[in-house]
Every structure is written in structure tokens, then in C-alpha cells.
Design a protein around this motif. Structure first.
Motif, mmCIF file in Angstrom:
data_model
loop_
_atom_site.group_PDB
_atom_site.id
_atom_site.type_symbol
_atom_site.label_atom_id
_atom_site.label_comp_id
_atom_site.label_asym_id
_atom_site.label_seq_id
_atom_site.Cartn_x
_atom_site.Cartn_y
_atom_site.Cartn_z
ATOM 1 N N SER A 333 60.308 -4.650 -2.038
ATOM 2 C CA SER A 333 59.980 -4.222 -0.553
ATOM 3 C C SER A 333 59.233 -3.239 -0.668
ATOM 4 O O SER A 333 57.958 -2.854 0.068
ATOM 5 C CB SER A 333 61.274 -4.180 0.310
ATOM 6 N N ASN A 334 59.700 -2.183 -1.708
ATOM 7 C CA ASN A 334 59.052 -0.772 -1.840
ATOM 8 C C ASN A 334 57.514 -0.954 -2.243
ATOM 9 O O ASN A 334 56.634 -0.175 -2.148
ATOM 10 C CB ASN A 334 59.924 -0.085 -2.623
ATOM 11 N N THR A 337 55.291 -2.443 0.329
ATOM 12 C CA THR A 337 54.848 -1.373 1.339
ATOM 13 C C THR A 337 53.988 -0.341 0.776
ATOM 14 O O THR A 337 53.205 -0.068 1.344
ATOM 15 C CB THR A 337 56.186 -0.609 1.978
ATOM 16 N N ASN A 342 53.041 -6.315 4.145
ATOM 17 C CA ASN A 342 54.122 -6.541 4.827
ATOM 18 C C ASN A 342 55.225 -6.936 3.949
ATOM 19 O O ASN A 342 55.522 -8.108 3.602
ATOM 20 C CB ASN A 342 53.951 -7.563 5.908
ATOM 21 N N ALA A 343 56.324 -6.114 3.898
ATOM 22 C CA ALA A 343 57.504 -6.482 3.170
ATOM 23 C C ALA A 343 58.432 -7.522 3.806
ATOM 24 O O ALA A 343 59.299 -8.198 3.105
ATOM 25 C CB ALA A 343 58.280 -4.968 2.970
#
Length: 511
Positions: A333-334, A337, A342-343
Motif C-alpha cells: 500500500s505504501n 501510494t 490507489n492503494a
């Protein structure tokens, strides 16, 4: 009548004492002055251990600030206000607090007050004073009404009496210090000015005393003295190469003032007083950092600048550091981003690194996602910020490898086109040419014939969940490694030999 006679007798005696007293406090000056920000807030304060001269930088008037009680500063209607013991003053340009040294007792006025010929209110006025002005303390006297008055002589030689209700006694000391709200004490003088919406306190002091507050915060005081001396020379060179107000953080050098000073690090500063690093007669901005990881970096590659002869990659295999090798897990997710995806909806399918440095330092990172591909290129600062861990901390260096595992049951998928291949994460609704015509691939498991055989894949892959970064070193790796300097000092190297290894072709001489 008796009361006045007693007071006049006291004045006469004190005037004789004053005539024979030499007031010898001196205001500190700094031939090699350093200014460093030590606090910034909407409202801030200093607690002084001795009387300081206080200069209003707008009017250029000189006042005094008292010790052992907070001097508070705030922004009020675009001006810097100062408050202490009931007295307030304003200045559009702020204030300078000048350190005084000596052993005099001073009387500082906490309100506008009139100096009288005697120690009662009905005596003739000798001179009027403003709040924050002050004078030398001569003596004190309690009159018949029980009022305490101070006999004072100002810097123009005018003597008078002032009531204690409008004044406070403080002392000039031989080691003037100021304490910020964090509790840290600093040597020397201060400037207090506007900084955006805040009030900034900058510590002004001599270069050598500044270094005494830097070295124990850059290299542990327990380290070998030769490593500490190398640190002192490098820090001195770096400081002299800078202009303006320095940061007290690693943006410049970690500085924690008088509170952090240690005997060993002070000795290292004093043993190398005035020594700096030069190349071809010019001062070197001596960069240093924690750990090289076994080899230092070329400045041209690390920062994407012109190469400099004394900042070349050199062997540092002698170095022993807890940061020589490190590993950190980075959530997908990092990564998504950071690269602008879009995570929540996009999936990470692949991560690739480009090694452009001579030692294998990373100069670019590319990722493949369900929403497309993107590459980030840049110097070591940029590359260290590409991967942020769960605490949003950046990498310790740009010398690293990556490892990741795709979820079981998934495969790398790519569509071959005339212009190249395109990665995809799903074959659902893709059209393929078969012997019987064009077919649309349904959802679900699909069997694919490859040159290695038939492989199976799900119609949609959940993507990579995290990657592991395994790296070497801590910092930009340009110039001197602090842990490397320690290892060399422990091995018997002198400070000058250490410096000449990390900064190639330089000389060590007085600035």
C-alpha cells in the motif's frame, strides 16, 4: 526628619563605596560566530542563569533581562513581544540577548521608575528609567516605613535610589547560559525574531563552543579520541562552509548545546582548535554520515552532481556498525501510494530496481500495477524516500536489493504485442485466436501453453502484499563514515590519517 537624615547618611557612605568600585562586566563577542536555531514556536521562552543585555532590534535601545525567571516571547500583531516579571515590550524586528560575563550584581527595573536622591518617594527625582533598563547594585536600605530600596549607579555614572517594588536584583555570571522550553541549556547569546507565524530563538556563540555541543551528538563520547578529533575537524570544516542560521538537527549537524557537552569531546575540539580540511587551498564542505556499509559513494553518483576529487568512493571494509547491513519490510500500500496509484483498488504486480552507482547503488525504481506502470528516478535522497516502511520511515541508504513473493497460485502474465509486451493481472475477457476462431477467455482458472509446458493461473491475482529491502550503510555515504572513523582509530590510525582516507588528496591546516 530623622528618617531623611538616616537615609542621607547611607547615601553618603554608599557614594564613597561606589567611587572605589570598578564595574568590569564584559559583553561576549565571537570572532567566528555561529548562529543556530534552537527553538521555534508561536510562543517561547528563555530562562537565563545570569543577567543578559537585551537589545531591541527596532529601536536599538539597550536593556537588561533577568536570570532565573522565564523571559517569554510571542508574536502580537506582527511584532515580537517580550514579557518578564510584569514588564512588557514590543519590537517589529525582535531582540538580541547579549551574554555578559563578570561578577556584578545588577538591579533591573520591572516597571517604569524614578531614581530618587534618597530612599523614600518624597525625595527629588535624579533620573527616570524604563522597564527592562537597569543599573549596578550598590546597596540596599529599609526605610522607617519598612520599604526596601536599592542604591544603584547606572552605566553613565548616575547614582540614585529605586524602590524594590519596581526592581529586582540579579547577578552577572562567568558562564552565561540560556535554557529553552525543552530544558536544554546553551552557551552564549541569542537572537529572538519572527519566523513565519512563529518566534525563532537562535543561539549565537563562538565556533569552538558550538562544536562542543555538536561532537557528542554526532559521535559517542566514549569513542577513541582520534575518531572524536576527526569528527571535530570535519564538523568545523562543514560549519565554516555554511552561511546563515544553521539547523540544530541532522539537516546540518545535531546540536544540543551545553547540556550535552562531555569531557572527551570537549578535549577533541580543544586539541584540534582551528583545524579544517582544505583542497587546493580551499575549504572543504566536509560531509559525513553514520555508516558506509563497506564502501563510500562517489558524490557525482549519489547526488547526481559533478564529481569532486576528494569525494570519491573508497574502501571501508574495516568499518563495524550496527547499520552495515539492514532489512526492512515495505507494505504494498505504501509503494502504490508513493507512485501515485490507489492503494485500495490497484494491485502491485512487480517491482524492479535499476543500479546506476559504481557500487550497485539504486538510481531508479519501477513498479507494475493493475493500473499501469511507473518509474521514479533520482539521487540517493529520492531513492531513499521511494520505499516507506509501516512507520513511514525512509530507507537508511540507496544501496539495497529487494525481495518479494507473489501469492501462491498466481503467475506473471504479459501480452506480447508488436511493440513489446504489456503486463496484465487478469486474462478475463481477453480475446485470443484459436484454431476455430477468436475466443473470449472466461473468468476462472485458465490453462496456458508455454515453452516450458502448460501452466495454470487464476483469472485475477491479488498482487504483491509487501517487499523486503535488504540494504547497506546509513546516510548519504559521501565523505567520512563515523563508524569507519571509529574502526580506524581503534586500529591505531591518527585523526589526520583518517580524514585523508575519506577525503582524498586534502590537507589539514588552520582556517
Amino acid at each position: 526628619m530623622f528618617k531623611k537624615g538616616l537615609t542621607i547618611l547611607s547615601v553618603a557612605i554608599l557614594s564613597l563605596l561606589t567611587a572605589n568600585t570598578a564595574f568590569a562586566y564584559s559583553q561576549e563577542s565571537y570572532p567566528k560566530q555561529v548562529s543556530v536555531e534552537v527553538h521555534s514556536a508561536s510562543s517561547t521562552s528563555l530562562n537565563l542563569n545570569g543577567v543578559y543585555k537585551l537589545e531591541n532590534l527596532t529601536t536599538k535601545e539597550m536593556f537588561f533581562a533577568l536570570p532565573n525567571t522565564p523571559v517569554t516571547f510571542s508574536q502580537v500583531n506582527g511584532e515580537v513581544s517580550i514579557y518578564q516579571i510584569g514588564a512588557t515590550m514590543y519590537s517589529a524586528n525582535g531582540y538580541a540577548l547579549h551574554a555578559l560575563t563578570g561578577n556584578e550584581k545588577m538591579v533591573v527595573f520591572t516597571a517604569d521608575v524614578e531614581g530618587k536622591k534618597g530612599a523614600t518617594a518624597d525625595y527629588e527625582v535624579v533620573k527616570a528609567y524604563k522597564a527592562f533598563q537597569g543599573a549596578y547594585f550598590v546597596n540596599e536600605f529599609t526605610n522607617a516605613d519598612g520599604e526596601l530600596w536599592y542604591s544603584v549607579t547606572d552605566e553613565q555614572g548616575v547614582s540614585s535610589w529605586v524602590p524594590s517594588s519596581s526592581a529586582t536584583v540579579g547577578s552577572v555570571v562567568n558562564q552565561p547560559l540560556g535554557k529553552t522550553p525543552s530544558g536544554t541549556q546553551y552557551r552564549g547569546s541569542f537572537s529572538v525574531v519572527k519566523s513565519g507565524a512563529n518566534v525563532q530563538i537562535a543561539n549565537r556563540l563562538d565556533l569552538e563552543n558550538y562544536l562542543k555541543g555538536v561532537i557528542p551528538n554526532e559521535s559517542p563520547a566514549s569513542w577513541h579520541i582520534e575518531a572524536l578529533k576527526a569528527q571535530a575537524v570535519a564538523a568545523r570544516s562543514y560549519t565554516l562552509s555554511k552561511s546563515g542560521i544553521l539547523s540544530s538537527t541532522t539537516k546540518d549537524q545535531m546540536y544540543k548545546g551545553y547540556s550535552s557537552e562531555q569531557k572527551s569531546t570537549n578535549s577533541a575540539v580543544e586539541a584540534t582548535t582551528g583545524l579544517v580540511i582544505k583542497s587546493a587551498g580551499k575549504l572543504v564542505q566536509a560531509y559525513y554520515y553514520s555508516t558506509s556499509g563497506g564502501r563510500t559513494a562517489n558524490i557525482g553518483e549519489a547526488w547526481d552532481t559533478a564529481q569532486v576529487p576528494y569525494f570519491v568512493s573508497v574502501d571501508d571494509s574495516i568499518e563495524k556498525s550496527p547499520y552495515s547491513n539492514w532489512s526492512v519490510s515495505i507494505p504494498a500500500s505504501n509503494i502504490l501510494t508513493k507512485f501515485g496509484f490507489n492503494a485500495s483498488t490497484d494491485q502491485l504486480l512487480d517491482v524492479k530496481i535499476t543500479k546506476g552507482g559504481s557500487n550497485g547503488e539504486v538510481t531508479a525504481v519501477s513498479i507494475v500495477t493493475s493500473a499501469g506502470e511507473k518509474t521514479i528516478k533520482g539521487n540517493e535522497t529520492v531513492m531513499r524516500g521511494v520505499f516507506l516502511d509501516a512507520n513511514n520511515a525512509s530507507l537508511k541508504s540507496n544501496w539495497f536489493e529487494i525481495n518479494f513473493t507473489k501469492p501462491s497460485g498466481t503467475a506473471n502474465l504479459a501480452i506480447q504485442k508488436v511493440t513489446g509486451s504489456t503486463a496484465v493481472n487478469s486474462l478475463t475477457n481477453m480475446q485470443v485466436q484459436t484454431a476455430t476462431g477468436i475466443e473470449t477467455i472466461p473468468s476462472g482458472s485458465v490453462a496456458i501453453q508455454t515453452k516450458e509446458g502448460i501452466v495454470s493461473t487464476t483469472a485475477s491475482t491479488p498482487g504483491i502484499q509487501s517487499i523486503t529491502v535488504n540494504g547497506k550503510g546509513y546516510g548519504h555515504r559521501i565523505g567520512m563514515s563515523q563508524y569507519g572513523a571509529k574502526a580506524r582509530a581503534d586500529a591505531g590510525w591518527t585523526y589526520d590519517r583518517i580524514l585523508k582516507h575519506y577525503y582524498q588528496g586534502v590537507t589539514i591546516e588552520k582556517y
